[in-house]
Structures are given as structure tokens and as C-alpha cells.
Design a protein around this motif. Sequence first.
Motif, mmCIF file in Angstrom:
data_model
loop_
_atom_site.group_PDB
_atom_site.id
_atom_site.type_symbol
_atom_site.label_atom_id
_atom_site.label_comp_id
_atom_site.label_asym_id
_atom_site.label_seq_id
_atom_site.Cartn_x
_atom_site.Cartn_y
_atom_site.Cartn_z
ATOM 1 N N LYS A 155 2.332 2.015 -3.471
ATOM 2 C CA LYS A 155 1.338 2.593 -4.384
ATOM 3 C C LYS A 155 1.158 4.085 -4.122
ATOM 4 O O LYS A 155 1.093 4.894 -5.054
ATOM 5 C CB LYS A 155 -0.008 1.871 -4.219
ATOM 6 C CG LYS A 155 -0.021 0.443 -4.753
ATOM 7 C CD LYS A 155 -1.381 -0.194 -4.531
ATOM 8 C CE LYS A 155 -1.393 -1.641 -5.037
ATOM 9 N NZ LYS A 155 -2.711 -2.296 -4.784
ATOM 10 N N ILE A 156 1.082 4.442 -2.841
ATOM 11 C CA ILE A 156 0.905 5.852 -2.472
ATOM 12 C C ILE A 156 2.120 6.666 -2.894
ATOM 13 O O ILE A 156 1.988 7.766 -3.462
ATOM 14 C CB ILE A 156 0.657 5.984 -0.954
ATOM 15 C CG1 ILE A 156 -0.672 5.325 -0.574
ATOM 16 C CG2 ILE A 156 0.670 7.451 -0.541
ATOM 17 C CD1 ILE A 156 -0.898 5.242 0.921
ATOM 18 N N TYR A 157 3.320 6.136 -2.625
ATOM 19 C CA TYR A 157 4.545 6.850 -2.978
ATOM 20 C C TYR A 157 4.657 7.057 -4.489
ATOM 21 O O TYR A 157 5.100 8.106 -4.952
ATOM 22 C CB TYR A 157 5.775 6.096 -2.465
ATOM 23 C CG TYR A 157 5.827 5.937 -0.966
ATOM 24 C CD1 TYR A 157 5.259 6.898 -0.129
ATOM 25 C CD2 TYR A 157 6.446 4.836 -0.374
ATOM 26 C CE1 TYR A 157 5.296 6.754 1.250
ATOM 27 C CE2 TYR A 157 6.502 4.691 0.994
ATOM 28 C CZ TYR A 157 5.918 5.644 1.805
ATOM 29 O OH TYR A 157 5.958 5.496 3.162
ATOM 30 N N ASN A 158 4.236 6.051 -5.251
ATOM 31 C CA ASN A 158 4.272 6.169 -6.710
ATOM 32 C C ASN A 158 3.310 7.248 -7.211
ATOM 33 O O ASN A 158 3.618 7.997 -8.145
ATOM 34 C CB ASN A 158 3.934 4.829 -7.372
ATOM 35 C CG ASN A 158 5.067 3.820 -7.242
ATOM 36 O OD1 ASN A 158 6.228 4.208 -7.133
ATOM 37 N ND2 ASN A 158 4.734 2.543 -7.248
ATOM 38 N N LYS A 159 2.138 7.326 -6.577
ATOM 39 C CA LYS A 159 1.141 8.313 -6.980
ATOM 40 C C LYS A 159 1.609 9.741 -6.738
ATOM 41 O O LYS A 159 1.351 10.637 -7.539
ATOM 42 C CB LYS A 159 -0.184 8.061 -6.238
ATOM 43 C CG LYS A 159 -0.975 6.875 -6.780
ATOM 44 C CD LYS A 159 -2.297 6.757 -6.037
ATOM 45 C CE LYS A 159 -3.122 5.582 -6.578
ATOM 46 N NZ LYS A 159 -4.427 5.446 -5.863
ATOM 47 N N ILE A 160 2.277 9.954 -5.625
ATOM 48 C CA ILE A 160 2.705 11.319 -5.290
ATOM 49 C C ILE A 160 4.121 11.612 -5.788
ATOM 50 O O ILE A 160 4.683 12.686 -5.526
ATOM 51 C CB ILE A 160 2.621 11.576 -3.769
ATOM 52 C CG1 ILE A 160 3.563 10.628 -2.999
ATOM 53 C CG2 ILE A 160 1.204 11.426 -3.271
ATOM 54 C CD1 ILE A 160 3.596 10.889 -1.502
ATOM 55 N N GLY A 161 4.714 10.653 -6.489
ATOM 56 C CA GLY A 161 6.027 10.868 -7.083
ATOM 57 C C GLY A 161 7.180 10.830 -6.105
ATOM 58 O O GLY A 161 8.267 11.350 -6.379
ATOM 59 N N GLU B 48 0.829 -1.201 0.000
ATOM 60 C CA GLU B 48 0.000 0.000 0.000
ATOM 61 C C GLU B 48 0.871 1.262 0.000
ATOM 62 O O GLU B 48 0.573 2.239 -0.707
ATOM 63 C CB GLU B 48 -0.915 0.017 1.218
ATOM 64 C CG GLU B 48 -2.020 -1.028 1.199
ATOM 65 C CD GLU B 48 -1.521 -2.426 1.540
ATOM 66 O OE1 GLU B 48 -0.334 -2.553 1.931
ATOM 67 O OE2 GLU B 48 -2.309 -3.383 1.408
#
Length: 489
Positions: A354-360, A351
Motif C-alpha cells: 500500500k505504501i509503495y503504491n502511494k509513493i509510486g 502494508e
Amino acid sequence: MLFNSVDFAIFFPIVFVLYWLLSRNLTSRNILILVASYLFYGWWDYRFLSLIIISSLVDFVVGKMIYKAESKKNKKLLLCISLIINLGFLFYFKYTNFFIDSFINAFALFGKELNITALNIILPVGISFYTFQTLSYTIDIYRNQLKPTNDALSFFSFVAFFPQLVAGPIERASHLLPQFYVKHKFNYNNVKTGFLLIGFGLFKKMVIADRAAIVVNQVFNNPELYSGVEVVLATILFAFQIYCDFSAYSDIAIGAARTMGFDLMKNFDSPYFSKSITEFWRRWHISLSTWFRDYVYIPLGGSKKGKYKTYANLFIVFVVSGLWHGAAATFLIWGAIHGFIIVLEKATNKERKKIYNKIGLLSNKFSGKLFFSMITFSIVCFAWIFFRAPSFDTAMTLIKSIPTNNFIIFFTDDLYKLGLDRYQLVILTLAIITLLMLEIINRRKNLVVFLKNQLFVFRWMVYLSIIFIIIVFGVYGDNDTSQFIYFQF
């Protein structure tokens, strides 16, 4: 005997010269190592040499008996004998008063006061380290991962090997013991890099750790007098104090052993650059974390019995690690904090990615590395408060005072109440920055190899600079020349 003492400065060169004079005769060499090791330890208190000798004798005999035993039942019985004797010594000296105090406090909760006093027990230096080292020997034989040795002299020398006897690295018999069976040839490069490691260790201990100790002791011993940035500063300095103090011991141990042809395992790998608590424990006190992995976590079931059992096993290991460090609630809390965060990291790994990828915010980018390293360092520092505080109440007093703002301290004479003036604080800051820069460079390009390829004049300028800094800012600087922190464990 302390590595940073005049006694060791006299002791080690004598042992080093005699060692290479006797190196052709294996028996004479190992006798010298054993005598030197017992002298090194007995310099502190000769009475406790009996504990090392008993542990060595028990595991040497029990190891051979386990190997010869035909039934699983007898093997278990013999292993239990080793565990009871070795852990019995450890629990008596390290945990007796802890359980007495806990017993008294438990009755006090119900209004019953017991007329019991704690025992006057002296904790033998390094007992946790050599106990774990000898236990790994018998456990590995029980698991059929190691054959017992018939060479008593080599085994006793392995257990008492003076460079790493008191504070590690905690060596496995499979790695270190065979090195006592072979003749080592004099190697100039090993001697040179060994003394370079000793010098670097003395720099970390005497210039950074002992200087930081002044501020740390001042604040943690008088928590009611400090608040805000003072507590934060003392906590950060303790993080570097304990790292430089403990890794310095490992550096000197590894360096001293290397000058005599022995190879000890790496115990630290730039832990404060870790991007998670899980990674931190792959880099911090590696010999202990791998010991707990192999002899506690895996026997509990490791990760083979489902995720919830895995989480429980991880948490148990870190609570036990906290208890290993000291018989106090503060150490248990310190271990529980690390255990909880590691379980949280493992449980939310997918999880979070996924969050880190979304916010770059990717961990492989500089910004991501910096962000995660700062978060990890902050968590580690928060946990260090409990580790260093003499009591739970002291830790809570310090934590509650952190939100208070008093940054004006750096612009007034109030700085003196921390124990260091601006000049000494600048020296300490520059030394820490230098250490971090060297670690960054070393991770990209091995500093020893780098120096080896430089001109003779440049190399000796570096060597003489290290000696100069140690003498001027270490021996004659403002510092707290205390023993190594991990001697108490």
C-alpha cells in the motif's frame, strides 16, 4: 581434489573418455563412477572415505527395512537409526568443539574456569552435503514418497557422485538416482554446453572469486587497520567472492555431470538481482533452501498453524541454516538476520504494498526494481559481515568502522594496503560487471541457446576468449588460489 587444480584437469578427461567407452554396459559404467568418486574424495584424505561408505550402507539397508516395516512405530524407529548415525557423524565432526567452548564460556560467566581443552578434530570435506543427500532418501521412503532401490551399486554411486559430492547441489534421490539406472547416449550438445558451464565456472572462481579474496582476507583478518570505504569495499567484494566461488562449484559440477549425460538441479539464479530477502532465498543455494523447506519447515508445521507459528517456523529454519553453515555465534547471527527480515517481510507484506503504491514505487517498474534490489543487496552484504568475520568481536569492529570516511584511498598509494593495485582492481571490477551483464542477458535470453544459433567462427571466438581470460587473469593473475569456500561446510 579441487576443480581448479591440475589434478582435476588430468583426472576428469580420463574419466570422461573411460565413461563413454564403458557407457553401453551399465554395471561397468557405474563401477567407474563409484571408483572415480572415491578417488576424487580420497585424494583429499582417504581415511574419511569410511564415513561416506558407512552412510551409504546404513541408508541403503535402513531404507529397505523402512519400506518393509508394517507398523508406524517400527518405521519411526528405523528412521531414528538413520538420523542418529548420520547426524551423529555430522555433530561430532562439526559441532563437538563448538559445544565444548560454549560449555566453558557458560561457566566462565559465573567466574568458574574449567580445565577443558577443545579436541583436535578434522572436519571431513563435504560432510554436510552428502549427509543431507542420504537423509532425504530415507525420509522420503518413510513418507511413502519414494520406493527403496535394490541396486546397491547405483545407490552408492548416487551418494558419492563426484561432480557434486563435496559442495552440491544437494540432490534428491527421486531426481538423481533413477539416472544411474539408464544408459546415456552421447549427446554433442550436452557435452558442449557442459564444458561451457565448466569454463564459466572457472572464470567466476579464478578470475573473480580468487582475486576478490585478496582484499577480503586482508581487511577481515586485520579489522583494526581498516575503516570506512575500505570495509564497505571488502564486504561488497566478499559478496561477489562467495557467490562466484560457490556458484562456480555448482556450474562446474552441473557441467561435468552434463557431459556424461546426467542432469543436476540448478543451484543459483542471479540472487543479487532479488528484490527481497524472501526472493533472495528462492535464488540462492536453491538445493539447500528447498531441503530445509521440505525437511525442517514443513515438519515444524509450515504455514498451517497460524501466522505466529509460521513466523516462528521461518525464524527457526534460518537459525538452523546458520548453524548448518558453521559452529559459531557469527553464523547463528547471520541466519537470525535473514530469518528476522523474512518474517518482517511476510508480516508487513500488505502494508508495504500500500505504501509503495502511494509513493509510486512499484516493484514492476525499473526504478522500483533497482531500489528494492539495492536495499536487498545492502541487507545481504551487512549479514555477510557476520558470515565472513572470524569472530563476533571482529564483525563488530568492522561494522563500527563503516561510518568513517576515507574515500581518498582511491587517489593515493594507500590502495596498495588492500592487496590489489589499481590495475588488478580494474580487472576485478570489469569482470564483475561482465558477470552481471551476462546474468541480465541470460535471464532474457538463454546464453547457451543464443551461442548455439551463432556462426561457428563467433562461437569459437567466445570459447577461446573464455580460455584466454582464465589463463591470463586466472592462472597467472594476482589471486588467492584457495579451496572453494563451501568446502568448510
